[in-house]
Design a protein around this motif. Structure first.
Motif, short mmCIF file in Angstrom:
data_model
loop_
_atom_site.label_atom_id
_atom_site.label_comp_id
_atom_site.label_asym_id
_atom_site.label_seq_id
_atom_site.Cartn_x
_atom_site.Cartn_y
_atom_site.Cartn_z
N PHE A 62 2.40 10.14 3.20
CA PHE A 62 2.06 9.15 4.22
C PHE A 62 2.00 7.76 3.60
O PHE A 62 1.38 7.56 2.56
CB PHE A 62 0.71 9.51 4.86
N GLU A 63 2.65 6.80 4.23
CA GLU A 63 2.62 5.41 3.79
C GLU A 63 1.99 4.57 4.90
O GLU A 63 2.32 4.72 6.07
CB GLU A 63 4.03 4.90 3.49
N PHE A 64 1.10 3.69 4.52
CA PHE A 64 0.42 2.86 5.50
C PHE A 64 1.37 1.83 6.12
O PHE A 64 1.12 1.35 7.21
CB PHE A 64 -0.78 2.15 4.87
N GLU A 65 2.44 1.52 5.44
CA GLU A 65 3.43 0.59 5.99
C GLU A 65 4.12 1.21 7.21
O GLU A 65 4.65 0.49 8.05
CB GLU A 65 4.47 0.21 4.94
N ASP A 66 4.12 2.56 7.30
CA ASP A 66 4.73 3.23 8.45
C ASP A 66 3.93 3.01 9.74
O ASP A 66 4.41 3.31 10.82
CB ASP A 66 4.87 4.72 8.20
N LEU A 67 2.71 2.51 9.62
CA LEU A 67 1.92 2.24 10.82
C LEU A 67 2.42 1.00 11.56
O LEU A 67 2.10 0.82 12.74
CB LEU A 67 0.45 2.07 10.46
N ASN A 68 3.20 0.17 10.89
CA ASN A 68 3.83 -0.96 11.55
C ASN A 68 4.88 -0.41 12.51
O ASN A 68 5.75 0.34 12.09
CB ASN A 68 4.46 -1.89 10.51
N PRO A 69 4.84 -0.76 13.79
CA PRO A 69 5.79 -0.18 14.75
C PRO A 69 7.25 -0.42 14.41
O PRO A 69 8.08 0.46 14.58
CB PRO A 69 5.43 -0.86 16.08
N LYS A 70 7.58 -1.59 13.90
CA LYS A 70 8.98 -1.86 13.55
C LYS A 70 9.44 -0.96 12.42
O LYS A 70 10.55 -0.40 12.45
CB LYS A 70 9.15 -3.33 13.14
N THR A 71 8.61 -0.81 11.40
CA THR A 71 8.97 0.05 10.27
C THR A 71 9.09 1.49 10.73
O THR A 71 10.02 2.21 10.32
CB THR A 71 7.90 -0.06 9.17
N PHE A 72 8.18 1.93 11.57
CA PHE A 72 8.22 3.30 12.07
C PHE A 72 9.51 3.57 12.84
O PHE A 72 10.18 4.59 12.63
CB PHE A 72 7.00 3.56 12.96
N LEU A 73 9.88 2.65 13.73
CA LEU A 73 11.11 2.84 14.51
C LEU A 73 12.34 2.83 13.63
O LEU A 73 13.26 3.63 13.82
CB LEU A 73 11.22 1.77 15.59
N ARG A 74 12.40 1.91 12.67
CA ARG A 74 13.55 1.88 11.76
C ARG A 74 13.68 3.19 11.00
O ARG A 74 14.78 3.73 10.86
CB ARG A 74 13.40 0.73 10.77
N LYS A 75 12.56 3.70 10.52
CA LYS A 75 12.59 4.95 9.77
C LYS A 75 13.03 6.10 10.66
O LYS A 75 13.85 6.93 10.24
CB LYS A 75 11.19 5.21 9.19
#
Length: 148
Positions: A62-75
């Motif tokens: 788990f990465e806390f940066e993934d909580l950013n919606p833009k980062t999550f969608l890109r991933k």
């Protein structure tokens, strides 16, 4: 954190720091600020480790940066094959243009019908969607500053 600070801004900050704190106190202020930043980072890292340990082994990556919606969608768009296929077949601009054309053609087709409908509404009663006319100056109630 400070990736967008240019040379001119950095020089301005240094000159202001020298003017505010003076050349004698400036090294002590820099040490205090850097120590404070180190403590904040250590606190943040320990909080992240505590959260990871509480979540359990299934969230070890788990990465806390993934909580950013833009980062999550890109991933998700990059990893998921089904979403990649949908993304490649869906053209948002074409869909928006189709909707815009449909709305514009509906407005031009309904313009003559709306004129007849407004005449029918006028015959039945007042139009509640229109703003009422302002009363004449002699019909207005006087303004009382003491009441407000």
């Amino acid at each position: 954190m400070f990736n967008d600070i240019g040379a001119l801004e950095l020089v301005t900050i240094v000159v202001l720091a020298i003017l505010i704190f003076g050349p004698d106190k400036l090294p002590k202020v820099i040490q205090d600020v850097s120590g404070f930043i180190r403590k904040i980072r250590a606190f943040s890292d320990s909080a992240k480790q505590d959260i990871r340990s509480e979540l359990g082994p299934e969230f070890k990556d788990f990465e806390f940066e993934d909580l950013n919606p833009k980062t999550f969608l890109r991933k998700q768009l990059a990893e998921n094959e089904d979403l990649r296929e949908i993304r490649s077949t869906f053209d948002l601009r074409k869909e928006l243009n189709d909707v815009t054309d449909a709305v514009n053609s509906r407005e031009t087709a309904s313009a003559p019908a709306s004129a007849g409908a407004s005449a029918a509404l006028a015959a039945t009663g007042p139009d509640l969607l229109k703003k009422p006319a302002a009363p004449a100056a002699d019909q207005r109630t006087p303004y009382d500053a003491d009441a407000t």
